[in-house]
Design a protein around this motif. Structure first.
Motif, mmCIF file in Angstrom:
data_model
loop_
_atom_site.group_PDB
_atom_site.id
_atom_site.type_symbol
_atom_site.label_atom_id
_atom_site.label_comp_id
_atom_site.label_asym_id
_atom_site.label_seq_id
_atom_site.Cartn_x
_atom_site.Cartn_y
_atom_site.Cartn_z
ATOM 1 N N ILE A 250 0.835 -1.203 0.000
ATOM 2 C CA ILE A 250 0.000 0.000 0.000
ATOM 3 C C ILE A 250 0.870 1.253 0.000
ATOM 4 N N LEU A 251 1.913 1.258 0.825
ATOM 5 C CA LEU A 251 2.779 2.435 0.884
ATOM 6 C C LEU A 251 3.584 2.601 -0.402
ATOM 7 N N LYS A 252 3.935 1.485 -1.032
ATOM 8 C CA LYS A 252 4.632 1.563 -2.322
ATOM 9 C C LYS A 252 3.757 2.278 -3.342
ATOM 10 N N GLU B 248 -7.419 4.610 4.166
ATOM 11 C CA GLU B 248 -7.383 5.965 4.710
ATOM 12 C C GLU B 248 -6.698 5.971 6.078
ATOM 13 N N GLU B 249 -7.046 4.987 6.921
ATOM 14 C CA GLU B 249 -6.433 4.924 8.252
ATOM 15 C C GLU B 249 -4.936 4.621 8.165
ATOM 16 N N ILE B 250 -4.575 3.753 7.236
ATOM 17 C CA ILE B 250 -3.155 3.413 7.072
ATOM 18 C C ILE B 250 -2.369 4.636 6.628
ATOM 19 N N LEU B 251 -2.915 5.377 5.668
ATOM 20 C CA LEU B 251 -2.194 6.556 5.176
ATOM 21 C C LEU B 251 -2.143 7.661 6.237
ATOM 22 N N LYS B 252 -3.194 7.745 7.053
ATOM 23 C CA LYS B 252 -3.179 8.712 8.158
ATOM 24 C C LYS B 252 -2.016 8.407 9.098
ATOM 25 N N ILE B 253 -1.838 7.121 9.402
ATOM 26 C CA ILE B 253 -0.750 6.721 10.294
ATOM 27 C C ILE B 253 0.601 7.013 9.656
ATOM 28 N N ALA B 254 0.715 6.728 8.343
ATOM 29 C CA ALA B 254 1.979 7.002 7.648
ATOM 30 C C ALA B 254 2.266 8.501 7.697
ATOM 31 N N LYS B 255 1.224 9.308 7.542
ATOM 32 C CA LYS B 255 1.386 10.761 7.570
ATOM 33 C C LYS B 255 1.863 11.198 8.955
ATOM 34 N N LYS B 256 1.281 10.555 9.983
ATOM 35 C CA LYS B 256 1.644 10.884 11.364
ATOM 36 C C LYS B 256 3.137 10.631 11.596
ATOM 37 N N GLY B 259 5.479 10.550 6.976
ATOM 38 C CA GLY B 259 5.801 9.906 5.719
ATOM 39 C C GLY B 259 5.025 10.396 4.505
ATOM 40 N N LEU B 260 4.067 11.257 4.738
ATOM 41 C CA LEU B 260 3.212 11.639 3.619
ATOM 42 C C LEU B 260 3.386 13.113 3.318
ATOM 43 N N ASN B 261 3.777 13.445 2.076
ATOM 44 C CA ASN B 261 3.939 14.870 1.785
ATOM 45 C C ASN B 261 2.767 15.456 1.021
ATOM 46 N N MET B 262 1.952 14.580 0.438
ATOM 47 C CA MET B 262 0.762 15.084 -0.255
ATOM 48 C C MET B 262 -0.350 15.264 0.775
ATOM 49 N N PRO B 263 -1.304 16.161 0.469
ATOM 50 C CA PRO B 263 -2.458 16.214 1.358
ATOM 51 C C PRO B 263 -3.180 14.869 1.294
ATOM 52 N N LEU B 264 -3.660 14.428 2.459
ATOM 53 C CA LEU B 264 -4.345 13.154 2.494
ATOM 54 C C LEU B 264 -5.811 13.396 2.142
ATOM 55 N N ASN B 265 -6.098 13.415 0.840
ATOM 56 C CA ASN B 265 -7.479 13.671 0.458
ATOM 57 C C ASN B 265 -8.130 12.411 -0.103
ATOM 58 N N THR B 266 -9.440 12.496 -0.276
ATOM 59 C CA THR B 266 -10.198 11.344 -0.767
ATOM 60 C C THR B 266 -9.660 10.825 -2.090
ATOM 61 N N GLN B 270 -8.567 7.097 -2.749
ATOM 62 C CA GLN B 270 -9.277 6.316 -3.764
ATOM 63 C C GLN B 270 -8.302 5.704 -4.765
ATOM 64 N N LYS B 271 -7.304 6.501 -5.186
ATOM 65 C CA LYS B 271 -6.323 5.990 -6.149
ATOM 66 C C LYS B 271 -5.568 4.803 -5.574
ATOM 67 N N VAL B 272 -5.099 4.981 -4.329
ATOM 68 C CA VAL B 272 -4.318 3.911 -3.702
ATOM 69 C C VAL B 272 -5.188 2.663 -3.515
ATOM 70 N N THR B 273 -6.441 2.878 -3.084
ATOM 71 C CA THR B 273 -7.362 1.753 -2.879
ATOM 72 C C THR B 273 -7.588 1.002 -4.193
ATOM 73 N N ASN B 274 -7.872 1.756 -5.245
ATOM 74 C CA ASN B 274 -8.128 1.122 -6.537
ATOM 75 C C ASN B 274 -6.903 0.379 -7.048
ATOM 76 N N ASP B 275 -5.742 1.027 -6.987
ATOM 77 C CA ASP B 275 -4.525 0.378 -7.462
ATOM 78 C C ASP B 275 -4.244 -0.896 -6.672
ATOM 79 N N TYR B 276 -4.375 -0.790 -5.340
ATOM 80 C CA TYR B 276 -4.075 -1.958 -4.517
ATOM 81 C C TYR B 276 -5.012 -3.108 -4.859
ATOM 82 N N ASN B 277 -6.303 -2.813 -4.895
ATOM 83 C CA ASN B 277 -7.263 -3.889 -5.155
ATOM 84 C C ASN B 277 -7.120 -4.436 -6.578
ATOM 85 N N GLU B 278 -6.778 -3.573 -7.507
ATOM 86 C CA GLU B 278 -6.558 -4.071 -8.853
ATOM 87 C C GLU B 278 -5.341 -4.974 -8.967
ATOM 88 N N SER B 279 -4.361 -4.744 -8.102
ATOM 89 C CA SER B 279 -3.163 -5.585 -8.148
ATOM 90 C C SER B 279 -3.467 -7.024 -7.741
#
Lengths: 358, 358
Positions: A250-252, B248-256, B259-266, B270-279
């Motif tokens: 996920i982080l990747k 969303e919760e995982i990325l929130k923790i990474a941001k904490k 680790g996250l420089n982009m704003p954590l927006n929907t 959504q992109k990360v969720t879709n990419d992950y599930n598609e993989s």
């Protein structure tokens, strides 16, 4: 057993260890002039609980669940001693070292070197058409699946109450969790009426759920788990935890979208994994429930906006063919199309245990 | 059915729609002077398959699995028509519009406006002590769980082969997946011998697994799923997909953790969720398997280094009490302590289907 390839010698040895540990606890109590009744699973009943000032379970976590299942008085302490430390995690029991030095635990209790802990439990209301409020005890009966279904049917005909539709408070309190899902059996008498149901070891459960009196949502999944703080460490944890491997992927992906500015190293992945998985656990004393939907099926018909979360109340309408509500893996209730369950915590139902000072 | 609260009118209507759709397909074929044998589930057998030049399944995805289960010739096309589009996703079937205009599909086939698609399938070898290579057909028998176990036991006594320990190639090919897990029944005759096994609707499965001839790893989980590219869209997908909420919760923790420089927006979630599930999805034609462990139990004894991944070969040693290997939710094989399964893809086993040009 040996013919089956089972480790008979191993089973015998664990029984020997357990027996020795039980003797140690009983002797320690009697040495303090404490009156002890030693009962086995089948003899453990509400009369015995009423007689006792406190209940001590000697076994693993499963034995502790059984012990708690017959205690409804929030001032009757229930203490677990783990007599099978090789096999049981002992989450619900005293730390393992007291198994071999129980007098030490008794001394702490005498000296007040402990505090009371109240583990919150879940209560269940059942209402609707054609409901059956008779519990089937899965431990005592050791039924095959078919007998399990038959037991529910037989009890149904004897239970007049099921015609009255008002909510019935079920005679159980869940220490770990309530699980709602299809029972996986297909009944002989309905064989010809079930063209669309495939018999398999995995049948999806179909139901509607309302959280904290919110809007009803249709769901199809591998079942619904509603747990306590105690249960958040148990099955719920295994359903919801995310593997290091998955967090890394996920982080990747987040990094690929330009979202990660730190190097994606094992340390970051480990921190995020630990934090995430720890967020699934909470105190047994918190009067809140955690619901999670197991393997939600998302397609044109079924959505799953909230797959997990904390709540004070969960209502479920069954649309299942042959489902059950199972409390702590030990007691089951029929939960078929027409039945509505209300699931919540009432602090009057809490279980009294002790936390020894270390 | 009505007494049970089931939607009898709805079932009848779906049956009417299905029947109409089947007639449409059969008429379309006969209009082209194609000889058609229309068989129902119970009459569908290997003799019928041998007679046919091609097999068309008329139903949903489940019917397609059944149709494929009796085809072992990689040059015999199997085509699915979704006659129940309201209820079935139809992943394995032609696009829904051909259900009502089947002549259009036939024209494309005549004009070569299609390509052949070979869906890879999984084969299974079974060896070890006390094994039982007789399949139990879950669809035809519609057994209750107890009868299911008894069927396995009865077959066992008749099958002499189980004394020969060499690997037996089982007479099935999995189009979606093989699932290995505890059957959840407790046998009457072993009642007194099972002090440590709790009967419940959820019993953990205990086994050892070796991936691509790697080291053996002990695992305890809610079961092991090994799928094909076709199956990567099915149960495997529901086991492994991660919810938007969790990402969303995982990325929130990474941001904490900074680790996250982009704003954590929907949008990012959504992109990360879709990419992950598609993989999790891959082509049905790729000769590789995807294994996933369902709800792995991680504690002092059991580790789970790799909970998912691609592989060419998976070997499993059962340490289960009463488990099965279930192929496509339709055929089950006993898989108890002492049995060893080898799971792999051989391209000779592929199923021939068509992809119409759009």
């Amino acid at each position: 057993l040996a013919l089956k390839g089972s480790n008979y010698a191993g089973l015998l040895e664990r029984h020997r260890i357990h027996t020795k540990n039980v003797e140690h606890v009983v002797d320690s109590l009697r040495n303090e002039r404490i009156e002890v009744r030693l009962v086995k699973r089948r003899e453990y009943n509400e009369e015995t609980v009423r007689w006792a000032d406190a209940v001590i379970s000697a076994g693993g976590d499963g034995t502790m669940l059984l012990a708690a299942s017959k205690v409804f008085d929030k001032f009757k302490p229930v203490i677990g001693v783990n007599t099978d430390p090789e096999r049981s995690e002992g989450h619900l029991c005293l730390p393992v070292r007291y198994t071999h030095s129980f007098p030490e635990a008794l001394q702490k209790l005498y000296r007040g070197e402990f505090r009371w802990q109240w583990r919150q439990r879940i209560r269940l209301y059942l209402e609707g058409t054609g409901i059956n409020t008779t519990p089937v005890d899965l431990h005592e009966q050791q039924l095959s699946q078919e007998q399990h279904s038959r037991a529910h049917i037989n009890e149904r005909f004897q239970d007049q109450k099921s015609d009255i539709s008002g909510p019935h408070l079920l005679p159980v309190r869940a220490l770990n969790e309530v699980f709602i899902g299809e029972s996986l059996s297909s009944r002989e008498n309905f064989k010809s009426c079930k063209p669309s149901f495939k018999f398999s070891l995995h049948r999806a459960s179909y139901y509607e759920i309302s959280v904290d009196d919110g809007p009803w949502e249709k769901q199809k999944s591998s079942g619904l788990n509603v747990c306590t703080g105690t249960g958040s460490k148990a099955w719920s944890y295994n359903i919801n935890k995310v593997a290091h491997q998955a967090i890394e992927e996920i982080l990747k992906i987040a990094k690929k979208h330009g979202g990660l500015n730190m190097p994606l190293n094992t340390e970051l992945v480990q921190k995020v994994t630990n934090d995430y998985n720890e967020s699934l656990l909470y105190s047994p004393e918190e009067p809140k429930m955690f619901f999670s939907v197991r393997e939600p099926i998302v397609n044109r018909v079924f959505s799953s906006n909230r797959q997990r979360g904390f709540s004070s109340k969960v209502c479920v309408r069954s649309r299942c063919w042959d489902a059950c509500m199972v409390v702590d893996g030990g007691t089951s209730f029929e939960f078929n199309d027409g039945a509505i369950a209300s699931i919540l915590i009432d602090t009057e139902d809490s279980l009294c245990t002790v936390l020894l000072e270390e």
